[in-house]
Motif scaffolding. Structure first.
Motif, PDB file in Angstrom:
ATOM      1  N   THR A  15       0.855  -1.180   0.000  1.00 54.60           N
ATOM      2  CA  THR A  15       0.000   0.000   0.000  1.00 54.60           C
ATOM      3  C   THR A  15       0.893   1.233   0.000  1.00 54.60           C
ATOM      4  OG1 THR A  15      -1.856   1.047   1.139  1.00 54.60           O
ATOM      5  CG2 THR A  15      -0.130   0.133   2.522  1.00 54.60           C
ATOM      6  N   ASP A  16       0.308   2.355  -0.401  1.00 48.35           N
ATOM      7  CA  ASP A  16       1.052   3.609  -0.320  1.00 48.35           C
ATOM      8  C   ASP A  16       1.090   4.079   1.129  1.00 48.35           C
ATOM      9  OD1 ASP A  16       1.612   4.171  -3.149  1.00 48.35           O
ATOM     10  OD2 ASP A  16      -0.561   4.285  -3.352  1.00 48.35           O
ATOM     11  N   TYR A  18       0.900   6.833   2.543  1.00 48.44           N
ATOM     12  CA  TYR A  18      -0.043   7.837   3.043  1.00 48.44           C
ATOM     13  C   TYR A  18      -1.380   7.243   3.441  1.00 48.44           C
ATOM     14  CZ  TYR A  18      -2.312   8.985  -1.589  1.00 48.44           C
ATOM     15  OH  TYR A  18      -3.000   8.999  -2.768  1.00 48.44           O
ATOM     16  N   GLU A  19      -1.731   6.083   2.904  1.00 50.85           N
ATOM     17  CA  GLU A  19      -2.973   5.448   3.359  1.00 50.85           C
ATOM     18  C   GLU A  19      -2.870   5.162   4.859  1.00 50.85           C
ATOM     19  OE1 GLU A  19      -4.870   5.650   0.951  1.00 50.85           O
ATOM     20  OE2 GLU A  19      -4.028   4.886  -0.916  1.00 50.85           O
ATOM     21  N   LEU A  20      -1.692   4.754   5.284  1.00 50.64           N
ATOM     22  CA  LEU A  20      -1.492   4.394   6.695  1.00 50.64           C
ATOM     23  C   LEU A  20      -1.329   5.631   7.568  1.00 50.64           C
ATOM     24  CD1 LEU A  20       0.803   1.366   5.945  1.00 50.64           C
ATOM     25  CD2 LEU A  20      -1.317   1.234   7.276  1.00 50.64           C
ATOM     26  N   THR A  21      -0.627   6.650   7.060  1.00 47.78           N
ATOM     27  CA  THR A  21      -0.483   7.855   7.889  1.00 47.78           C
ATOM     28  C   THR A  21      -1.821   8.593   7.987  1.00 47.78           C
ATOM     29  OG1 THR A  21       0.388   9.066   5.966  1.00 47.78           O
ATOM     30  CG2 THR A  21       1.995   8.161   7.494  1.00 47.78           C
ATOM     31  N   MET A  22      -2.586   8.593   6.912  1.00 50.38           N
ATOM     32  CA  MET A  22      -3.929   9.207   7.006  1.00 50.38           C
ATOM     33  C   MET A  22      -4.805   8.411   7.969  1.00 50.38           C
ATOM     34  SD  MET A  22      -4.948  10.637   3.225  1.00 50.38           S
ATOM     35  CE  MET A  22      -4.468   9.220   2.240  1.00 50.38           C
ATOM     36  N   TYR A  26      -6.791   9.982  11.138  1.00 47.81           N
ATOM     37  CA  TYR A  26      -8.231   9.821  11.403  1.00 47.81           C
ATOM     38  C   TYR A  26      -8.439   9.181  12.776  1.00 47.81           C
ATOM     39  CZ  TYR A  26      -9.489  10.535   6.425  1.00 47.81           C
ATOM     40  OH  TYR A  26      -9.701  11.043   5.173  1.00 47.81           O
ATOM     41  N   PHE A  37     -16.544   5.678  -0.835  1.00 48.60           N
ATOM     42  CA  PHE A  37     -15.484   5.850  -1.824  1.00 48.60           C
ATOM     43  C   PHE A  37     -15.945   5.208  -3.130  1.00 48.60           C
ATOM     44  CE2 PHE A  37     -13.077   6.199   2.115  1.00 48.60           C
ATOM     45  CZ  PHE A  37     -12.128   7.162   1.836  1.00 48.60           C
ATOM     46  N   VAL A 121     -14.401   5.672   7.598  1.00 52.61           N
ATOM     47  CA  VAL A 121     -13.454   6.273   6.645  1.00 52.61           C
ATOM     48  C   VAL A 121     -12.063   5.654   6.730  1.00 52.61           C
ATOM     49  CG1 VAL A 121     -12.742   8.222   8.119  1.00 52.61           C
ATOM     50  CG2 VAL A 121     -12.719   8.468   5.603  1.00 52.61           C
ATOM     51  N   GLN A 125     -10.277   4.233   3.423  1.00 47.96           N
ATOM     52  CA  GLN A 125      -9.016   4.820   2.972  1.00 47.96           C
ATOM     53  C   GLN A 125      -7.935   3.755   2.816  1.00 47.96           C
ATOM     54  OE1 GLN A 125      -8.588   8.413   2.390  1.00 47.96           O
ATOM     55  NE2 GLN A 125      -7.041   7.341   1.203  1.00 47.96           N
ATOM     56  N   GLU A 128      -7.476   1.834  -0.633  1.00 46.88           N
ATOM     57  CA  GLU A 128      -7.312   2.528  -1.914  1.00 46.88           C
ATOM     58  C   GLU A 128      -6.240   1.929  -2.824  1.00 46.88           C
ATOM     59  OE1 GLU A 128      -7.057   7.069  -3.430  1.00 46.88           O
ATOM     60  OE2 GLU A 128      -5.614   6.603  -1.874  1.00 46.88           O
ATOM     61  N   SER A 129      -5.001   1.820  -2.344  1.00 48.45           N
ATOM     62  CA  SER A 129      -3.894   1.411  -3.231  1.00 48.45           C
ATOM     63  C   SER A 129      -4.105  -0.009  -3.730  1.00 48.45           C
ATOM     64  CB  SER A 129      -2.559   1.495  -2.483  1.00 48.45           C
ATOM     65  OG  SER A 129      -2.391   2.765  -1.904  1.00 48.45           O
ATOM     66  N   LEU A 130      -4.535  -0.889  -2.833  1.00 51.61           N
ATOM     67  CA  LEU A 130      -4.752  -2.285  -3.216  1.00 51.61           C
ATOM     68  C   LEU A 130      -5.834  -2.399  -4.288  1.00 51.61           C
ATOM     69  CD1 LEU A 130      -4.354  -5.350  -2.794  1.00 51.61           C
ATOM     70  CD2 LEU A 130      -6.044  -5.222  -0.955  1.00 51.61           C
ATOM     71  N   LEU A 331     -13.383   9.943  -2.470  1.00 47.60           N
ATOM     72  CA  LEU A 331     -14.339  10.120  -1.382  1.00 47.60           C
ATOM     73  C   LEU A 331     -15.518  10.919  -1.914  1.00 47.60           C
ATOM     74  CD1 LEU A 331     -14.707   9.930   1.834  1.00 47.60           C
ATOM     75  CD2 LEU A 331     -13.966  12.325   1.807  1.00 47.60           C
TER      76      LEU A 331
ATOM     77  N   MET B 162       2.504   2.844  -7.522  1.00 52.74           N
ATOM     78  CA  MET B 162       1.894   1.553  -7.212  1.00 52.74           C
ATOM     79  C   MET B 162       0.533   1.331  -7.848  1.00 52.74           C
ATOM     80  SD  MET B 162       0.739  -0.227  -3.614  1.00 52.74           S
ATOM     81  CE  MET B 162      -0.351  -1.652  -3.797  1.00 52.74           C
ATOM     82  N   SER B 187       6.515   5.316  -2.276  1.00 51.22           N
ATOM     83  CA  SER B 187       5.323   5.307  -1.434  1.00 51.22           C
ATOM     84  C   SER B 187       4.938   3.883  -1.041  1.00 51.22           C
ATOM     85  CB  SER B 187       4.156   5.954  -2.197  1.00 51.22           C
ATOM     86  OG  SER B 187       3.847   5.204  -3.353  1.00 51.22           O
ATOM     87  N   ASN B 188       5.522   2.890  -1.695  1.00 53.82           N
ATOM     88  CA  ASN B 188       5.140   1.489  -1.485  1.00 53.82           C
ATOM     89  C   ASN B 188       5.791   0.958  -0.207  1.00 53.82           C
ATOM     90  OD1 ASN B 188       5.111  -1.392  -1.650  1.00 53.82           O
ATOM     91  ND2 ASN B 188       4.765  -1.258  -3.847  1.00 53.82           N
ATOM     92  N   VAL B 189       4.968   0.739   0.805  1.00 54.83           N
ATOM     93  CA  VAL B 189       5.494   0.441   2.133  1.00 54.83           C
ATOM     94  C   VAL B 189       6.280  -0.866   2.144  1.00 54.83           C
ATOM     95  CG1 VAL B 189       4.885  -0.045   4.532  1.00 54.83           C
ATOM     96  CG2 VAL B 189       3.637   1.713   3.262  1.00 54.83           C
ATOM     97  N   GLY B 201       5.578   9.685   1.654  1.00 54.82           N
ATOM     98  CA  GLY B 201       4.196   9.931   1.318  1.00 54.82           C
ATOM     99  C   GLY B 201       3.704  11.125   2.099  1.00 54.82           C
ATOM    100  N   THR B 202       2.581  11.625   1.687  1.00 55.03           N
ATOM    101  CA  THR B 202       2.096  12.845   2.302  1.00 55.03           C
ATOM    102  C   THR B 202       0.669  12.602   2.775  1.00 55.03           C
ATOM    103  OG1 THR B 202       1.413  13.629   0.110  1.00 55.03           O
ATOM    104  CG2 THR B 202       3.596  14.224   0.847  1.00 55.03           C
ATOM    105  N   SER B 206      -8.514  13.293  -0.335  1.00 55.12           N
ATOM    106  CA  SER B 206      -9.673  12.771   0.408  1.00 55.12           C
ATOM    107  C   SER B 206      -9.568  13.095   1.899  1.00 55.12           C
ATOM    108  CB  SER B 206      -9.788  11.259   0.197  1.00 55.12           C
ATOM    109  OG  SER B 206      -8.621  10.603   0.644  1.00 55.12           O
ATOM    110  N   TYR B 207      -8.343  13.152   2.411  1.00 57.45           N
ATOM    111  CA  TYR B 207      -8.179  13.457   3.836  1.00 57.45           C
ATOM    112  C   TYR B 207      -8.697  14.866   4.139  1.00 57.45           C
ATOM    113  CZ  TYR B 207      -6.156  14.224   8.399  1.00 57.45           C
ATOM    114  OH  TYR B 207      -6.000  14.526   9.727  1.00 57.45           O
ATOM    115  N   TYR B 221      -2.613  17.279  11.020  1.00 60.04           N
ATOM    116  CA  TYR B 221      -1.631  16.400  10.371  1.00 60.04           C
ATOM    117  C   TYR B 221      -0.203  16.774  10.787  1.00 60.04           C
ATOM    118  CZ  TYR B 221      -1.194  12.694   6.867  1.00 60.04           C
ATOM    119  OH  TYR B 221      -1.012  11.493   6.238  1.00 60.04           O
ATOM    120  N   TYR B 225       2.514  14.619  12.673  1.00 59.98           N
ATOM    121  CA  TYR B 225       3.725  14.266  11.920  1.00 59.98           C
ATOM    122  C   TYR B 225       4.589  15.511  11.729  1.00 59.98           C
ATOM    123  CZ  TYR B 225       0.726  10.289  10.665  1.00 59.98           C
ATOM    124  OH  TYR B 225      -0.109   9.202  10.715  1.00 59.98           O
TER     125      TYR B 225
END
Lengths: 447, 447
Positions: A15-16, A18-22, A26, A37, A121, A125, A128-130, A331, B162, B187-189, B201-202, B206-207, B221, B225
């Motif tokens: 996954t990317d 940012y999916e995890l940091t977002m 949240y 989504f 959410v 979120q 997304e990448s998958l 979203l 990705m 970005s690929n973990v 990643g940022t 959507s966030y 955010y 971070y």
């Protein structure tokens, strides 16, 4: 042992970041209302009239199994961006939401949701990448292969693409998409077993060269594999055809087909057909290959070249004219309120939706309407629940059903949309309610 | 559990059927003399000056481990094309030959062998599909990414690809190739962990939309971070930059960078830079993304746009301009005798070879010569043994060494070959002996 692909357990980290940091952001703010989504594309590649939705039901099943095993969570912790409590939350993750998709094999058009997720959410979120990666590949390949199959006008098309596809997984899983598209066989042995498509293949030029004598190579091969396909273009194609004829007469070998892989395929096939027919061997089929795409196949068919099958590799496998689709995962609703980004030229419509497909009296496709999920229409509703409360409510998709669906829909395309070049876009419109909701949402955004 | 990729054991069946039917035909006829196979490409994609060889050492290691486990042999038997004795032979298969490759990260040019196999012909034939598939992907991605890195002129390039790459394996393993090419992060973990490249990643639009208030989203955010990158183009880019400035001043948040993902990236970056500098925030970097390729990156750099980094996805990941390379795997010798196919416009040179790279007095690349393996030259011999008697004689390739090699070679390209469009092909010639051997072999073939 040298790694080829990751452990099954590691799917959660594909996954990317940012999916995890977002997700953590949240989670930290306890911002986890229900969100919608929507996965769709806005534009088709040039010269394309449709895409063939593929992979989305399979991907929905993957989501229902998605977990973050302890070993993978520990690897995430190494990034030093995640708090222990959030990592604990991930370790207990399971998807609890709803996923609706169109059936695999459905023709889809710009703006039509191929898949919609309704979930808290954070969960939505995280997918997304998958989802994007997974669905992009199979939809890309099924869409391209569908054109090749259509151009072949009923003659079998074989997948010879393994060597030029993007890695082993693409070459393997691609065959699932090819089966949906109507491909008749594949050279990929494992994929043929795993996805239940005939394994097909002939011989390579190197075999003839190694044996040294072409006639001897044909003789030995056909004795070992009665009914096989012999490759006739290593040296002089028509001379090789004569050798095949001689061997059938003198040695009684059984030959199913000859394959021509280079040169002027149409002219050589015609000349070969004439020689075979003159020799009373009209049962020997002619298969061609070598740099074919849907345009070349269509031209050979239009020219009346006597092909009994096409082997297609590089162009179909790397999708040379359009190697990615324009999928977005947006979203469209949060906490019951419509959400959208105001990007010029990139309209998003708010909320959960339905796509209604209309047929005319003769059964031809007559246009689609995208509505809010609660609007009722006559017509065929395309999106249906695959995952509810995180669990499958439909079985894993059946490639045969998907292939039949695609074949039926392709046959029902209006003539102007059936050729390789579209004469007009397929009519897709948004409902009045959706247009109004979008205008109102944008107006609120501008306040 | 839903399958994502095949079992490791099934690698042996990820091959084209004809490799196996040819193998059985050789075996049946006891035709198993030593053969040389050569993997090379004949033409570069348009606008390209070089390819970056990648994956070939790794693939050679895979070959040394290749086995046909009983379960897989049983699946082959289902095809009813293979005799029990041949299946027994497969069950005992191990590669016993020699593989020579150029080092990963080497610039390669048309006709230069990237990899050569010397082995009994059955073994060499069985490797074809695997080697071609494996090396095509990484060489394709490294070659494209090398151009992007070069165009960025020292500014970091991040892999955001990705979602549009061809499947999960391509997105994962591609990062190994990207690392060789000089990409700074991904970005690929999972790939960042497995291939030791920083995970980057940022946040997504959507966030910001889900939070609803852009300022609030930034605040939360950046508090979670410190030093993060904030995405500023969800609504009004420059207004968002002002919000960032306000938050730094009023709330003391730490911001490492802003990211602009849409609009006129050059103009917006310049305007954003001015506002940040005027506010005394010259330490906040500017990262751009959104549809970038090497041409767009080069233009932004040439225009003096104040970018501190580029996020590149779709174009680099799907290699939109050239989604496959023209690799061939050709038999060039069998039983000590030169072999080749006489195809117009597709010359093959017989026998095992060496590639000699010449540098001029100032260290710049001055041209390559392809010779027979036994010809000696001054210069750097590129092909060296990786596998001998079926076993590795070199360790698994080190991506850092490969990256350094590529960087050094790219710097040593003559100016005419350094830009995005080649002004002249890099000089590669065949030795007199090879030319003579080819002529003689063709003459014998024509007899």
């Amino acid at each position: 042992m040298t790694a080829i692909w990751p452990d099954r357990d590691a799917l959660c980290l594909l996954t990317d970041l940012y999916e995890l940091t977002m997700a953590q952001a949240y989670w930290r703010q306890q911002r986890n209302d229900e969100a919608i989504f929507s996965l769709f594309f806005r534009v088709l590649p040039e010269q394309r009239q449709y895409a063939v939705a593929c992979g989305q039901e399979y991907a929905a099943h993957l989501v229902s199994e998605l977990r973050f095993p302890a070993e993978q969570v520990a690897r995430l912790a190494e990034l030093k961006q995640f708090q222990p409590e959030f990592l604990d939350w991930l370790a207990g993750f399971r998807f609890t939401g709803e996923i609706r998709t169109v059936p695999e094999g459905t023709l889809v058009f710009p703006h039509e949701p191929v898949l919609e997720v309704r979930a808290p959410v954070i969960q939505g979120q995280l997918l997304e990448s998958l989802l994007m990666n997974y669905i992009n590949l199979e939809t890309l390949l099924a869409s391209k292969a569908s054109r090749v199959v259509d151009a072949a006008g009923g003659r079998p098309v074989m997948d010879f693409g393994m060597r030029r596809m993007h890695g082993l997984e693409a070459a393997w899983r691609g065959v699932r998409a090819y089966r949906v598209a109507g491909i008749s066989g594949t050279s990929n042995v494992l994929a043929s077993r795993d996805f239940d498509l005939p394994a097909q293949g002939t011989m390579a030029h190197s075999y003839i060269q190694a044996v040294g004598d072409e006639r001897q190579a044909f003789l030995e091969y056909a004795r070992l594999y009665p009914g096989t396909t012999l490759l006739v273009d290593t040296y002089d194609t028509l001379a090789a055809v004569d050798k095949v004829i001689g061997l059938v007469r003198e040695e009684g070998i059984e030959v199913g087909a000859i394959r021509i892989d280079s040169g002027d395929l149409g002219a050589l096939a015609k000349a070969a057909r004439r020689r075979l027919d003159d020799a009373g061997l009209s049962g020997i089929r002619i298969v061609v290959s070598g740099g074919l795409d849907e345009w070349k196949v269509a031209k050979l068919v239009a020219d009346g070249a006597p092909m009994d099958g096409f082997g297609v590799g590089t162009e179909m496998g790397s999708v040379a004219d359009a190697p990615s689709l324009d999928f977005a995962y947006k979203l469209t609703e949060y906490g019951g309120e419509p959400r959208l980004k105001n990007a010029p030229g990139k309209p998003v419509y708010p909320g959960a939706k339905q796509v209604w497909r209309h047929h005319d009296a003769s059964g031809m496709l007559a246009g689609d309407e995208i509505t809010g999920i609660d609007e009722a229409r006559d017509g065929e509703p395309l999106l249906r629940e695959v995952i509810r409360d995180g669990r499958p409510v439909l079985p894993s998709p059946d490639p045969d059903q998907a292939r039949e669906r695609l074949s039926r829909e392709r046959q029902s395309l209006p003539t102007a949309l059936r050729g390789l070049t579209p004469h007009a876009p397929y009519p897709v419109r948004f409902s009045e309610s959706l247009e109004t909701l979008r205008r109102d949402t944008l107006a609120r955004l501008a306040e």
